[in-house]
Design a protein around this motif. Structure first.
Motif, PDB file in Angstrom:
ATOM      1  N   ASP A  13       8.936   9.521  -3.937  1.00  0.00           N
ATOM      2  CA  ASP A  13       8.890   8.267  -4.690  1.00  0.00           C
ATOM      3  C   ASP A  13       9.458   7.126  -3.848  1.00  0.00           C
ATOM      4  OD1 ASP A  13       8.068   9.998  -6.633  1.00  0.00           O
ATOM      5  OD2 ASP A  13       9.902   9.869  -7.830  1.00  0.00           O
ATOM      6  N   ARG A  14      10.580   7.393  -3.155  1.00  0.00           N
ATOM      7  CA  ARG A  14      11.196   6.353  -2.324  1.00  0.00           C
ATOM      8  C   ARG A  14      10.272   5.964  -1.170  1.00  0.00           C
ATOM      9  NH1 ARG A  14      15.763   9.661  -3.097  1.00  0.00           N
ATOM     10  NH2 ARG A  14      15.567  10.533  -0.998  1.00  0.00           N
ATOM     11  N   SER A  18       8.557   2.281  -0.646  1.00  0.00           N
ATOM     12  CA  SER A  18       8.851   1.509   0.559  1.00  0.00           C
ATOM     13  C   SER A  18       7.593   1.157   1.352  1.00  0.00           C
ATOM     14  CB  SER A  18       9.827   2.273   1.452  1.00  0.00           C
ATOM     15  OG  SER A  18       9.277   3.508   1.847  1.00  0.00           O
ATOM     16  N   GLY A  19       6.422   1.543   0.826  1.00  0.00           N
ATOM     17  CA  GLY A  19       5.171   1.126   1.451  1.00  0.00           C
ATOM     18  C   GLY A  19       4.402   2.190   2.184  1.00  0.00           C
ATOM     19  N   MET A  20       4.924   3.408   2.252  1.00  0.00           N
ATOM     20  CA  MET A  20       4.215   4.480   2.948  1.00  0.00           C
ATOM     21  C   MET A  20       2.971   4.886   2.153  1.00  0.00           C
ATOM     22  SD  MET A  20       7.290   6.953   4.348  1.00  0.00           S
ATOM     23  CE  MET A  20       6.154   8.039   5.237  1.00  0.00           C
ATOM     24  N   THR A  21       1.905   5.178   2.857  1.00  0.00           N
ATOM     25  CA  THR A  21       0.686   5.639   2.208  1.00  0.00           C
ATOM     26  C   THR A  21       0.813   7.121   1.872  1.00  0.00           C
ATOM     27  OG1 THR A  21      -0.389   6.291   4.273  1.00  0.00           O
ATOM     28  CG2 THR A  21      -0.651   3.993   3.577  1.00  0.00           C
ATOM     29  N   ARG A  45       1.800   6.943 -13.736  1.00  0.00           N
ATOM     30  CA  ARG A  45       1.528   6.926 -15.173  1.00  0.00           C
ATOM     31  C   ARG A  45       2.814   6.679 -15.970  1.00  0.00           C
ATOM     32  NH1 ARG A  45      -1.461  11.936 -14.299  1.00  0.00           N
ATOM     33  NH2 ARG A  45      -3.638  11.448 -13.884  1.00  0.00           N
ATOM     34  N   VAL A  46       3.920   7.303 -15.541  1.00  0.00           N
ATOM     35  CA  VAL A  46       5.168   7.173 -16.293  1.00  0.00           C
ATOM     36  C   VAL A  46       5.989   5.966 -15.846  1.00  0.00           C
ATOM     37  CG1 VAL A  46       5.277   9.643 -16.710  1.00  0.00           C
ATOM     38  CG2 VAL A  46       6.465   8.687 -14.729  1.00  0.00           C
ATOM     39  N   ASN A  47       5.651   5.395 -14.695  1.00  0.00           N
ATOM     40  CA  ASN A  47       6.341   4.211 -14.193  1.00  0.00           C
ATOM     41  C   ASN A  47       5.277   3.186 -13.801  1.00  0.00           C
ATOM     42  OD1 ASN A  47       7.866   2.261 -12.924  1.00  0.00           O
ATOM     43  ND2 ASN A  47       8.969   3.684 -11.588  1.00  0.00           N
ATOM     44  N   GLU A  48       4.929   2.339 -14.745  1.00  0.00           N
ATOM     45  CA  GLU A  48       3.800   1.428 -14.551  1.00  0.00           C
ATOM     46  C   GLU A  48       4.015   0.457 -13.397  1.00  0.00           C
ATOM     47  OE1 GLU A  48       3.084  -0.467 -18.252  1.00  0.00           O
ATOM     48  OE2 GLU A  48       2.377   1.361 -19.258  1.00  0.00           O
ATOM     49  N   GLY A  49       5.256   0.196 -13.035  1.00  0.00           N
ATOM     50  CA  GLY A  49       5.496  -0.762 -11.968  1.00  0.00           C
ATOM     51  C   GLY A  49       5.494  -0.162 -10.578  1.00  0.00           C
ATOM     52  N   LEU A  50       5.372   1.153 -10.475  1.00  0.00           N
ATOM     53  CA  LEU A  50       5.468   1.815  -9.172  1.00  0.00           C
ATOM     54  C   LEU A  50       4.372   1.372  -8.219  1.00  0.00           C
ATOM     55  CD1 LEU A  50       6.824   3.885  -7.342  1.00  0.00           C
ATOM     56  CD2 LEU A  50       5.395   5.650  -8.395  1.00  0.00           C
ATOM     57  N   ARG A  51       3.135   1.310  -8.709  1.00  0.00           N
ATOM     58  CA  ARG A  51       2.016   0.942  -7.831  1.00  0.00           C
ATOM     59  C   ARG A  51       2.170  -0.479  -7.310  1.00  0.00           C
ATOM     60  NH1 ARG A  51      -3.045   2.944  -6.455  1.00  0.00           N
ATOM     61  NH2 ARG A  51      -3.783   1.617  -4.760  1.00  0.00           N
ATOM     62  N   ALA A  52       2.645  -1.372  -8.164  1.00  0.00           N
ATOM     63  CA  ALA A  52       2.830  -2.757  -7.737  1.00  0.00           C
ATOM     64  C   ALA A  52       3.911  -2.859  -6.664  1.00  0.00           C
ATOM     65  CB  ALA A  52       3.194  -3.624  -8.942  1.00  0.00           C
ATOM     66  N   VAL A  53       4.985  -2.079  -6.823  1.00  0.00           N
ATOM     67  CA  VAL A  53       6.061  -2.061  -5.828  1.00  0.00           C
ATOM     68  C   VAL A  53       5.533  -1.538  -4.495  1.00  0.00           C
ATOM     69  CG1 VAL A  53       8.254  -0.976  -5.189  1.00  0.00           C
ATOM     70  CG2 VAL A  53       7.911  -1.816  -7.511  1.00  0.00           C
ATOM     71  N   HIS A  54       4.728  -0.457  -4.562  1.00  0.00           N
ATOM     72  CA  HIS A  54       4.136   0.117  -3.353  1.00  0.00           C
ATOM     73  C   HIS A  54       3.237  -0.888  -2.648  1.00  0.00           C
ATOM     74  CE1 HIS A  54       1.732   2.694  -0.728  1.00  0.00           C
ATOM     75  NE2 HIS A  54       0.660   2.187  -1.317  1.00  0.00           N
ATOM     76  N   GLU A  59       2.108  -4.489   1.885  1.00  0.00           N
ATOM     77  CA  GLU A  59       1.628  -5.781   2.385  1.00  0.00           C
ATOM     78  C   GLU A  59       2.686  -6.466   3.248  1.00  0.00           C
ATOM     79  OE1 GLU A  59       0.460  -8.106  -0.924  1.00  0.00           O
ATOM     80  OE2 GLU A  59      -1.261  -6.842  -1.462  1.00  0.00           O
ATOM     81  N   ALA A  60       3.957  -6.177   2.961  1.00  0.00           N
ATOM     82  CA  ALA A  60       5.053  -6.819   3.696  1.00  0.00           C
ATOM     83  C   ALA A  60       5.394  -6.099   4.996  1.00  0.00           C
ATOM     84  CB  ALA A  60       6.292  -6.888   2.803  1.00  0.00           C
ATOM     85  N   ARG A  61       4.736  -5.002   5.265  1.00  0.00           N
ATOM     86  CA  ARG A  61       5.036  -4.253   6.479  1.00  0.00           C
ATOM     87  C   ARG A  61       4.736  -5.069   7.732  1.00  0.00           C
ATOM     88  NH1 ARG A  61       2.702   1.848   5.555  1.00  0.00           N
ATOM     89  NH2 ARG A  61       1.484   1.199   7.343  1.00  0.00           N
ATOM     90  N   ASP A  62       5.619  -4.944   8.705  1.00  0.00           N
ATOM     91  CA  ASP A  62       5.384  -5.612   9.985  1.00  0.00           C
ATOM     92  C   ASP A  62       4.218  -4.949  10.700  1.00  0.00           C
ATOM     93  OD1 ASP A  62       8.932  -5.934  10.576  1.00  0.00           O
ATOM     94  OD2 ASP A  62       7.526  -7.316   9.609  1.00  0.00           O
ATOM     95  N   PRO A  63       3.547  -5.674  11.612  1.00  0.00           N
ATOM     96  CA  PRO A  63       2.432  -5.079  12.359  1.00  0.00           C
ATOM     97  C   PRO A  63       2.836  -3.828  13.129  1.00  0.00           C
ATOM     98  CG  PRO A  63       2.450  -7.457  12.624  1.00  0.00           C
ATOM     99  CD  PRO A  63       3.736  -7.095  11.927  1.00  0.00           C
ATOM    100  N   ASP A  64       4.079  -3.785  13.597  1.00  0.00           N
ATOM    101  CA  ASP A  64       4.529  -2.620  14.369  1.00  0.00           C
ATOM    102  C   ASP A  64       5.373  -1.670  13.522  1.00  0.00           C
ATOM    103  OD1 ASP A  64       7.434  -4.063  16.083  1.00  0.00           O
ATOM    104  OD2 ASP A  64       6.703  -4.262  14.025  1.00  0.00           O
ATOM    105  N   TRP A  65       5.151  -1.673  12.226  1.00  0.00           N
ATOM    106  CA  TRP A  65       5.909  -0.814  11.303  1.00  0.00           C
ATOM    107  C   TRP A  65       5.760   0.644  11.701  1.00  0.00           C
ATOM    108  CZ3 TRP A  65       4.542   2.957   7.710  1.00  0.00           C
ATOM    109  CH2 TRP A  65       5.490   3.244   6.722  1.00  0.00           C
ATOM    110  N   SER A  66       6.880   1.318  11.926  1.00  0.00           N
ATOM    111  CA  SER A  66       6.898   2.732  12.325  1.00  0.00           C
ATOM    112  C   SER A  66       5.759   3.057  13.293  1.00  0.00           C
ATOM    113  CB  SER A  66       6.801   3.644  11.088  1.00  0.00           C
ATOM    114  OG  SER A  66       7.953   3.557  10.306  1.00  0.00           O
TER     115      SER A  66
END
Length: 208
Positions: A13-14, A18-21, A45-54, A59-66
């Motif tokens: 979940d974390r 944090s943006g990982m696919t 399904r149980v946390n409706e805001g999770l997808r929006a956070v992801h 989208e905020a990931r830097d071009p050289d993210w990991s």
């Protein structure tokens, strides 16, 4: 306990938050894609805001993210932990020493506040990576290796080789000695260790 507060895989979940696919989570955990995907679908399904956070984090990931090189090194550390049940140690063979040095560099960046949050999340999959190892334990292990080296030289009449060796024990000692050479050349060898090596083996510095 509400379904929102319980998760079978909170680390996943974390990672997702944090943006990982899904594929990146699969790569780092080694779990089946269908298992990860099904888990995250349930969490959405149980946390409706999770997808929006992801989506926002991705989208905020830097071009050289990991970058790929970092991911590859991290995967090596993760595989080592799974196989050995512990983090790599600096007193291991050449491969393990390299992994331990990399983990230490991530710890240093973390202490400086320079390690991105996503990498901290990933590194947290390796328990204890951000703990400073006891200095006394490392020093005791170093002294034990020096004693083993002294016994080897006394029995064989020669220094151990790390490229050409007759057995695993010689290989371990050869890699350890090579590591001391590298530390001395780079100015990283503690003064008392340098003195101990010089006192025990007068010609150790001349070896490649």
């Amino acid at each position: 306990m509400s379904p929102q507060s319980f998760s079978l895989h909170p680390a996943w979940d974390r990672m997702y938050s944090s943006g990982m696919t899904v594929q990146e989570i699969v790569d780092f955990t080694g779990r089946a894609r269908s298992t990860v995907h099904r888990h995250l679908q349930l969490r959405e399904r149980v946390n409706e805001g999770l997808r929006a956070v992801h989506d926002s984090a991705r989208e905020a990931r830097d071009p050289d993210w990991s970058p790929t090189r970092w991911q590859y090194r991290y995967k090596e550390v993760q595989d080592f932990c799974k196989s050995n049940g512990r983090l790599p140690a600096v007193h291991g063979d050449e491969v393990e020493h390299g992994l331990a040095s990399w983990v230490r560099s991530q710890f240093t960046l973390h202490r400086r506040g320079a390690l991105p949050a996503i990498r901290i999340t990933q590194m947290d999959m390796a328990p204890g990576w951000d703990e400073t190892p006891p200095r006394t334990a490392l020093d005791d292990h170093w002294r034990n290796r020096l004693c083993e080296l002294a016994v080897f030289v006394a029995e064989t009449g020669q220094m151990p080789g790390y490229k050409k060796f007759s057995g695993e024990h010689e290989h371990v000692l050869g890699v350890w000695l090579h590591t001391q050479h590298q530390a001395r050349a780079e100015g990283r060898l503690l003064a008392w260790r340098l003195e101990a090596l010089d006192a025990s083996f007068s010609g150790w510095r001349s070896r490649e």
